[in-house]
Design an enzyme around this catalytic site. Sequence first.
Site, PDB file in Angstrom:
ATOM      1  N   TYR A   1      32.646  43.941  33.597  1.00 28.26           N
ATOM      2  CA  TYR A   1      33.346  44.603  34.711  1.00 28.26           C
ATOM      3  C   TYR A   1      34.107  45.842  34.230  1.00 28.26           C
ATOM      4  O   TYR A   1      33.983  46.932  34.793  1.00 28.26           O
ATOM      5  CB  TYR A   1      34.296  43.597  35.339  1.00 28.26           C
ATOM      6  CG  TYR A   1      35.211  44.159  36.406  1.00 28.26           C
ATOM      7  CD1 TYR A   1      34.785  44.244  37.733  1.00 28.26           C
ATOM      8  CD2 TYR A   1      36.505  44.579  36.104  1.00 28.26           C
ATOM      9  CE1 TYR A   1      35.626  44.741  38.721  1.00 28.26           C
ATOM     10  CE2 TYR A   1      37.353  45.077  37.082  1.00 28.26           C
ATOM     11  CZ  TYR A   1      36.912  45.166  38.389  1.00 28.26           C
ATOM     12  OH  TYR A   1      37.753  45.656  39.364  1.00 28.26           O
TER      13      TYR A   1
ATOM     14  N   SER B   1      39.346  51.178  38.313  1.00 31.63           N
ATOM     15  CA  SER B   1      40.327  50.115  38.054  1.00 31.63           C
ATOM     16  C   SER B   1      41.155  50.468  36.839  1.00 31.63           C
ATOM     17  O   SER B   1      40.711  51.234  35.964  1.00 31.63           O
ATOM     18  CB  SER B   1      39.596  48.800  37.760  1.00 31.63           C
ATOM     19  OG  SER B   1      40.494  47.826  37.262  1.00 31.63           O
TER      20      SER B   1
HETATM   21  P1  NAD Z   1      36.925  42.187  47.734  1.00 31.67           P
HETATM   22  O1  NAD Z   1      36.200  40.987  47.282  1.00 31.67           O
HETATM   23  O2  NAD Z   1      37.672  42.092  49.002  1.00 31.67           O
HETATM   24  O3  NAD Z   1      35.927  43.406  47.879  1.00 31.67           O
HETATM   25  C1  NAD Z   1      34.775  43.574  47.099  1.00 31.67           C
HETATM   26  C2  NAD Z   1      33.617  43.770  48.054  1.00 31.67           C
HETATM   27  O4  NAD Z   1      32.482  44.187  47.316  1.00 31.67           O
HETATM   28  C3  NAD Z   1      33.205  42.509  48.782  1.00 31.67           C
HETATM   29  O5  NAD Z   1      33.919  42.354  49.988  1.00 31.67           O
HETATM   30  C4  NAD Z   1      31.723  42.755  49.021  1.00 31.67           C
HETATM   31  O6  NAD Z   1      31.501  43.162  50.358  1.00 31.67           O
HETATM   32  C5  NAD Z   1      31.368  43.909  48.112  1.00 31.67           C
HETATM   33  N1  NAD Z   1      30.205  43.561  47.286  1.00 31.67           N
HETATM   34  C6  NAD Z   1      30.184  42.871  46.121  1.00 31.67           C
HETATM   35  N2  NAD Z   1      28.898  42.749  45.707  1.00 31.67           N
HETATM   36  C7  NAD Z   1      28.136  43.366  46.636  1.00 31.67           C
HETATM   37  C8  NAD Z   1      26.726  43.580  46.770  1.00 31.67           C
HETATM   38  N3  NAD Z   1      25.865  43.147  45.837  1.00 31.67           N
HETATM   39  N4  NAD Z   1      26.280  44.235  47.867  1.00 31.67           N
HETATM   40  C9  NAD Z   1      27.131  44.695  48.814  1.00 31.67           C
HETATM   41  N5  NAD Z   1      28.475  44.534  48.730  1.00 31.67           N
HETATM   42  C10 NAD Z   1      28.954  43.890  47.644  1.00 31.67           C
HETATM   43  O7  NAD Z   1      37.885  42.625  46.553  1.00 31.67           O
HETATM   44  P2  NAD Z   1      38.729  43.967  46.275  1.00 31.67           P
HETATM   45  O8  NAD Z   1      39.668  43.583  45.220  1.00 31.67           O
HETATM   46  O9  NAD Z   1      39.200  44.572  47.509  1.00 31.67           O
HETATM   47  O10 NAD Z   1      37.640  44.918  45.599  1.00 31.67           O
HETATM   48  C11 NAD Z   1      37.372  46.234  46.029  1.00 31.67           C
HETATM   49  C12 NAD Z   1      37.210  47.141  44.834  1.00 31.67           C
HETATM   50  O11 NAD Z   1      38.467  47.249  44.182  1.00 31.67           O
HETATM   51  C13 NAD Z   1      36.226  46.657  43.793  1.00 31.67           C
HETATM   52  O12 NAD Z   1      35.472  47.755  43.320  1.00 31.67           O
HETATM   53  C14 NAD Z   1      37.121  46.151  42.677  1.00 31.67           C
HETATM   54  O13 NAD Z   1      36.492  46.236  41.438  1.00 31.67           O
HETATM   55  C15 NAD Z   1      38.262  47.121  42.795  1.00 31.67           C
HETATM   56  N6  NAD Z   1      39.505  46.701  42.147  1.00 31.67           N
HETATM   57  C16 NAD Z   1      40.183  45.609  42.594  1.00 31.67           C
HETATM   58  C17 NAD Z   1      41.357  45.235  41.968  1.00 31.67           C
HETATM   59  C18 NAD Z   1      42.153  44.048  42.415  1.00 31.67           C
HETATM   60  O14 NAD Z   1      43.088  43.661  41.725  1.00 31.67           O
HETATM   61  N7  NAD Z   1      41.843  43.427  43.537  1.00 31.67           N
HETATM   62  C19 NAD Z   1      41.827  45.971  40.875  1.00 31.67           C
HETATM   63  C20 NAD Z   1      41.114  47.077  40.440  1.00 31.67           C
HETATM   64  C21 NAD Z   1      39.942  47.425  41.090  1.00 31.67           C
END
Ligand code: NAD
Length: 302
Positions: free
Chosen positions: A207, A194
């Site tokens: 985080y 991230s």
């Molecule tokens: P999202 O909620 O759609 O996806 C996160 C997923 O993590 C969930 O769908 C879930 O299935 C999984 N998860 C969480 N805890 C879990 C557990 N204990 N066991 C199994 N699965 C688990 O949100 P997203 O934003 O698509 O996130 C995906 C990745 O992108 C993450 O690593 C997040 O940190 C990263 N990210 C997101 C953003 C943003 O702005 N959305 C920015 C930077 C990084």
Amino acid sequence: MTDNPSNDQLTFQDPVTRFPDITPPKQDQPEPGLDQELVPQTDRGQHSYRGTGRLEGRKALITGADSGIGAAVAIAFAREGADVALSYLPAEEEDAQEIKSFIEGSGRRAILLPGDISDRDFCEELVERAVRELGGLDALVNNAGRQIAVEDIADLPDEQWTATFDTNIHAIYRISRAAVKHMPPGSTIVNTTSIQAYKPSPHLLDYASTKAAINNFTKGLGQMLASKGIRVNAVAPGPIWTPLQVSDGQPKDALPKFGKSTPLGRAGQPTELAPAFVFLTSPESSYVIGETLNVNGGTPSP
Ligand code: NAD
Ligand code: MG
């Protein structure tokens, strides 16, 4: 809202207006949050991502593949020719079923593997089941993550600190360790880090720390596995509209202005991340190792 089939990733267009500048209403979902209940809905490429045969015959395990960025990556991988095993939490079954139907609609296999990756034994079991059902494994995307905003360190409990590390970084180490045993030369691992790795928000202390660790882990493991022909890289998203943000990932007041302070002036959509994961997984990136590809709407990053 963004379900426009001609809005594919290969058509020449203005990135400022490719997707609307959204102003999400304040909303709340219990963790982990569902794409199906998100307002506005997201574009995961379900109607637009155009495959070009770059992952033909590959066998991929993607964590957090039910929603958001992971779902967009799962759809793109399938359209590029891969069979996909999807890891997610049991509470997300509805979202996972929807992504399964998109993958099958693209003519590829989708294997559903619900379970909690913060459980160390499950990490091993997840990989073994993916290998068994896919008939091997040559691509891993460690994308699952949890993000719970807390304004003051005094209110950040030990349990949250530990759960965030267990899910975001300990699981990446455990799943990667289990996967490498099965991976032939040419295989790839892509980790989701991230922009928080470099520009930590004070309300995301736990985080952001895990995301910095993921970057470092990627560079170390990339060197360790290079001579075996397994490449490890990372993608660092900026503000992307996903269920993570409404299940306490952001303070509620921050939601309406989410992503507006980027140079591009809008939040990203999950499908805008998919090409970065495809590139780092496809053989075309054969000389790219230990790299973090930033996909963040223009915010300067190291
Ligand atoms: P999202 O909620 O759609 O996806 C996160 C997923 O993590 C969930 O769908 C879930 O299935 C999984 N998860 C969480 N805890 C879990 C557990 N204990 N066991 C199994 N699965 C688990 O949100 P997203 O934003 O698509 O996130 C995906 C990745 O992108 C993450 O690593 C997040 O940190 C990263 N990210 C997101 C953003 C943003 O702005 N959305 C920015 C930077 C990084
Ligand atoms: Mg989800």
